[in-house]
Design an enzyme around this catalytic site. Structure first.
Site, PDB file in Angstrom:
ATOM      1  N   HIS A  96      22.023   8.873 -12.826  1.00  0.00           N
ATOM      2  CA  HIS A  96      22.151   7.851 -13.871  1.00  0.00           C
ATOM      3  C   HIS A  96      23.151   8.365 -14.894  1.00  0.00           C
ATOM      4  O   HIS A  96      23.074   9.521 -15.315  1.00  0.00           O
ATOM      5  CB  HIS A  96      20.784   7.589 -14.526  1.00  0.00           C
ATOM      6  CG  HIS A  96      20.771   6.312 -15.314  1.00  0.00           C
ATOM      7  ND1 HIS A  96      21.418   6.193 -16.521  1.00  0.00           N
ATOM      8  CD2 HIS A  96      20.216   5.103 -15.062  1.00  0.00           C
ATOM      9  CE1 HIS A  96      21.248   4.948 -16.969  1.00  0.00           C
ATOM     10  NE2 HIS A  96      20.520   4.267 -16.099  1.00  0.00           N
ATOM     11  N   ARG A 150      27.518   2.804 -10.724  1.00  0.00           N
ATOM     12  CA  ARG A 150      26.998   4.023 -11.353  1.00  0.00           C
ATOM     13  C   ARG A 150      27.721   5.302 -10.952  1.00  0.00           C
ATOM     14  O   ARG A 150      27.960   6.175 -11.778  1.00  0.00           O
ATOM     15  CB  ARG A 150      25.526   4.195 -10.992  1.00  0.00           C
ATOM     16  CG  ARG A 150      24.655   3.436 -11.909  1.00  0.00           C
ATOM     17  CD  ARG A 150      23.219   3.723 -11.686  1.00  0.00           C
ATOM     18  NE  ARG A 150      22.529   2.755 -12.514  1.00  0.00           N
ATOM     19  CZ  ARG A 150      21.241   2.503 -12.469  1.00  0.00           C
ATOM     20  NH1 ARG A 150      20.482   3.162 -11.619  1.00  0.00           N
ATOM     21  NH2 ARG A 150      20.709   1.623 -13.268  1.00  0.00           N
ATOM     22  N   HIS A 184      18.474  10.502 -10.625  1.00  0.00           N
ATOM     23  CA  HIS A 184      17.685   9.327 -10.999  1.00  0.00           C
ATOM     24  C   HIS A 184      16.956   8.691  -9.818  1.00  0.00           C
ATOM     25  O   HIS A 184      15.785   8.349  -9.922  1.00  0.00           O
ATOM     26  CB  HIS A 184      18.650   8.320 -11.626  1.00  0.00           C
ATOM     27  CG  HIS A 184      18.011   7.069 -12.135  1.00  0.00           C
ATOM     28  ND1 HIS A 184      16.987   7.075 -13.057  1.00  0.00           N
ATOM     29  CD2 HIS A 184      18.258   5.755 -11.850  1.00  0.00           C
ATOM     30  CE1 HIS A 184      16.628   5.821 -13.328  1.00  0.00           C
ATOM     31  NE2 HIS A 184      17.373   5.018 -12.603  1.00  0.00           N
ATOM     32  N   ARG A 214      22.475   2.360  -4.785  1.00  0.00           N
ATOM     33  CA  ARG A 214      21.609   1.228  -5.146  1.00  0.00           C
ATOM     34  C   ARG A 214      22.184   0.435  -6.317  1.00  0.00           C
ATOM     35  O   ARG A 214      22.634   1.004  -7.315  1.00  0.00           O
ATOM     36  CB  ARG A 214      20.223   1.759  -5.540  1.00  0.00           C
ATOM     37  CG  ARG A 214      19.261   0.705  -6.001  1.00  0.00           C
ATOM     38  CD  ARG A 214      17.941   1.344  -6.387  1.00  0.00           C
ATOM     39  NE  ARG A 214      18.099   2.300  -7.446  1.00  0.00           N
ATOM     40  CZ  ARG A 214      17.900   2.042  -8.730  1.00  0.00           C
ATOM     41  NH1 ARG A 214      17.523   0.839  -9.125  1.00  0.00           N
ATOM     42  NH2 ARG A 214      18.064   2.975  -9.638  1.00  0.00           N
ATOM     43  N   GLU A 216      23.526  -5.581 -15.729  1.00  0.00           N
ATOM     44  CA  GLU A 216      23.700  -4.130 -15.615  1.00  0.00           C
ATOM     45  C   GLU A 216      24.893  -3.884 -14.708  1.00  0.00           C
ATOM     46  O   GLU A 216      25.477  -4.835 -14.173  1.00  0.00           O
ATOM     47  CB  GLU A 216      22.422  -3.472 -15.072  1.00  0.00           C
ATOM     48  CG  GLU A 216      21.284  -3.458 -16.090  1.00  0.00           C
ATOM     49  CD  GLU A 216      20.014  -2.786 -15.598  1.00  0.00           C
ATOM     50  OE1 GLU A 216      19.960  -2.383 -14.420  1.00  0.00           O
ATOM     51  OE2 GLU A 216      19.073  -2.694 -16.383  1.00  0.00           O
TER      52      GLU A 216
HETATM   53  C1  SIN Z   1      18.160   1.521 -16.282  1.00  0.00           C
HETATM   54  O1  SIN Z   1      17.429   0.902 -17.049  1.00  0.00           O
HETATM   55  O2  SIN Z   1      19.310   1.830 -16.545  1.00  0.00           O
HETATM   56  C2  SIN Z   1      17.607   1.950 -14.961  1.00  0.00           C
HETATM   57  C3  SIN Z   1      17.513   0.803 -14.093  1.00  0.00           C
HETATM   58  C4  SIN Z   1      17.604   1.236 -12.657  1.00  0.00           C
HETATM   59  O3  SIN Z   1      17.780   2.409 -12.357  1.00  0.00           O
HETATM   60  O4  SIN Z   1      17.553   0.355 -11.802  1.00  0.00           O
END
Ligand code: SIN
Length: 526
Positions: free
Chosen positions: A243, A289, A350, A385, A127
């Protein structure tokens, strides 16, 4: 200035229960702490605001980060966490997270959590801002639901006492020591006292303060509000994570489209069909993010559109169906075939990096009051985060609370004190639903991803105007929630106007740079 309590009550007139641990919240942090405390011989009661499964954990998609891969290590995980945290991570808290995380995840597996596997073993995805593939997932994109299932089942099996539909109104604190909580049993519409030697806040975040958000309805910041009223310290309240990719389709709920979708290669395109992240960051769609969020909002403003698009159409449909069954199914409910149609998305609130300040073993500034999970702030996430670190945080710091308190409980015999509040005015006769709506709109417009001194001042005037509600009693949950939301919204706005720079999840258009002199935390205490 808020009063100490939200309702008129006298504990001598109320039914009372007692346990060693009173745990507030039933997401990963609350239930894992409950199981650990029970396993260590403690007696435990869990209070939860709605049903046990109604949590942010249950909705988590992407996964849980842990350095379990062959090419990974806690020190690489630490580096990524610290870079994402934009200068405000607490080194020791991060070390605890990354070093103890793998052991806690293995415990989850031992408890029965079924993660996805590939031919090499545990399947791991990437991610944003992770240098490695280290995100474990379950049922493709339903990781949180699997963790919630397994923890709920184990708690039920062990017959740990869980009180659902119990809204915690206030902490019972005297002389900076917490003796328990005042709760409101929604099934019978009445107050009740729960006494505990250790009270653990695991009540989750505050996403519902914002009109557009990814959070379940329980996420109204209650844990922070009750702790602040009781004079606990709260820290880093200005840092809210938005998010980047949340479904934005008329008639559809703001459903999260996991960052793991970009981790598997999806592109972001603007309303002109152009891929824009190469113009914003070297890590493209997997940039941190906050950067992706601002890039999206800038593209939306530039093109005059209310959304951008997440494009998976170049990816293998079989892989997509297998990796993201939940997203595929949900989008198809709203007429989108994600193998052919780009997904319309926009950013939404988020996660809260700040919260009730704790030390490395979860202890707040009030004796006997502990906090873990999203409601807590020990500095592990800094100003931003790292994706998928939050489920891990709940496990690691929940575990630490139990290790710490088993020691302390042996010789602790709290006094039996009674508590009362009998001087609040009658309930205020105002339209709370309308007030809540106004608050949610204001938070998005003035305290959202782009902030300015003028906008924040406007929001503080709003909170100031409604502060008279603190002098009125409240005896239904909807009104209590709104009062807590006002309290917490004010803390976010106050911290945001104080921090005259931009860093991580906090961006000021009038102070767009990051300054070394601001490399410090803002801590509030009532
Ligand atoms: C996501 O699945 O994008 C959220 C994961 C997160 O916020 O840590």
């Amino acid at each position: 200035m808020p009063g100490k309590y939200m309702s008129n009550f006298d504990s001598r007139d109320l039914p009372q229960e007692e346990d060693e641990y009173i745990i507030l919240g039933s997401g990963i942090a609350g239930l894992y702490t409950a199981l650990a405390a029970y396993g260590a011989g403690g007696s435990v009661t869990v209070l939860t605001k709605c049903s046990m499964m109604n949590t942010s954990t249950d909705k988590a998609q992407g996964g849980i980060a842990a350095a379990l891969g062959d090419s990974d290590s806690p020190s690489l995980h630490r580096e990524d966490t610290i870079v994402a945290g934009a200068g405000l991570c607490d080194d020791e808290a991060v070390a605890a997270l990354v070093n103890e995380g793998p052991k806690r995840v293995k415990e989850l597996i031992d408890l029965g959590a079924i993660f996805d596997y590939d031919s090499h073993g545990l399947a791991m995805t990437r991610e944003g801002a992770h240098s490695q593939r280290r995100i474990l997932h379950a049922s493709g994109d339903a990781t949180g639901a699997e963790i919630q299932r397994v923890l709920t089942e184990r708690v039920r099996e062990k017959k740990i006492r869980v009180r659902e539909n119990h809204y915690v109104v206030d902490l019972l604190v005297w002389n900076n020591t917490c003796y328990g909580v005042l709760a409101f049993d929604r099934d019978i519409n009445s107050f009740k006292v729960y006494r505990g030697k250790v009270v653990v806040l695991a009540t989750g975040g505050l996403g519902r303060l914002f009109e557009f958000n990814t959070n379940p309805e329980i996420a109204t910041g209650d844990g922070i509000a009750i702790a602040f009223r009781a004079r606990a310290e709260v820290m880093d309240m200005e840092f809210i994570q938005f998010h980047p990719t949340v479904l934005n389709l008329p008639g559809a709920p703001p459903f999260l489209i996991s960052e793991a979708v970009r981790g598997e290669g999806a592109y972001l395109r603007n309303s002109e069909g152009l891929r824009f992240m190469p113009r914003y960051h070297d890590l493209l769609e997997l940039a941190p993010r906050d950067i992706v969020v601002r890039a999206i909002l800038e593209e939306m403003a530039r093109t005059g559109a209310s959304k951008v698009y997440l494009d998976l159409t170049h990816l293998d449909p079989e892989v997509i169906r297998k990796r993201f069954p939940n997203i595929t199914r949900t989008c198809s409910l709203y007429g989108l075939d994600i193998m052919v149609d780009p997904i319309p998305v926009a950013p939404a609130a988020h996660y809260m990096m700040g919260g009730v300040k704790t030390n490395l073993v979860g202890e707040t500034s009030i004796k006997g009051l502990y906090a873990c999970g999203e409601v807590a702030c020990q500095g592990v996430h800094g100003a931003n985060r790292l994706a998928s670190n939050s489920l891990l945080d709940g496990l690691v710091f929940g575990g630490r609370i139990v290790e710490e308190t088993r020691q302390f409980l042996k010789d602790y015999h709290p006094r039996h004190l009674e508590f009362a509040c009998d001087w609040l005015l009658e309930p205020a006769k105002i339209d709370f639903a309308d007030l809540r709506k106004k608050l949610e709109v204001l938070m998005c417009a003035k305290v959202g991803p782009f902030r300015s001194g003028d906008g924040l001042k406007e929001s503080l005037d709003f909170f100031d105007y409604w502060s008279f509600l603190g002098r009125h009693t409240t005896d239904n949950v909807e009104q209590m929630e709104v009062k807590n939301m006002l309290q917490v919204g004010e803390l976010v706005a106050e911290a945001a106007i104080t921090r005259r720079e931009s860093r991580g999840g906090h961006y000021r258009v009038d102070y767009p740079d990051t300054h070394r002199r601001w490399q410090k935390h803002i801590i509030f205490r009532r």
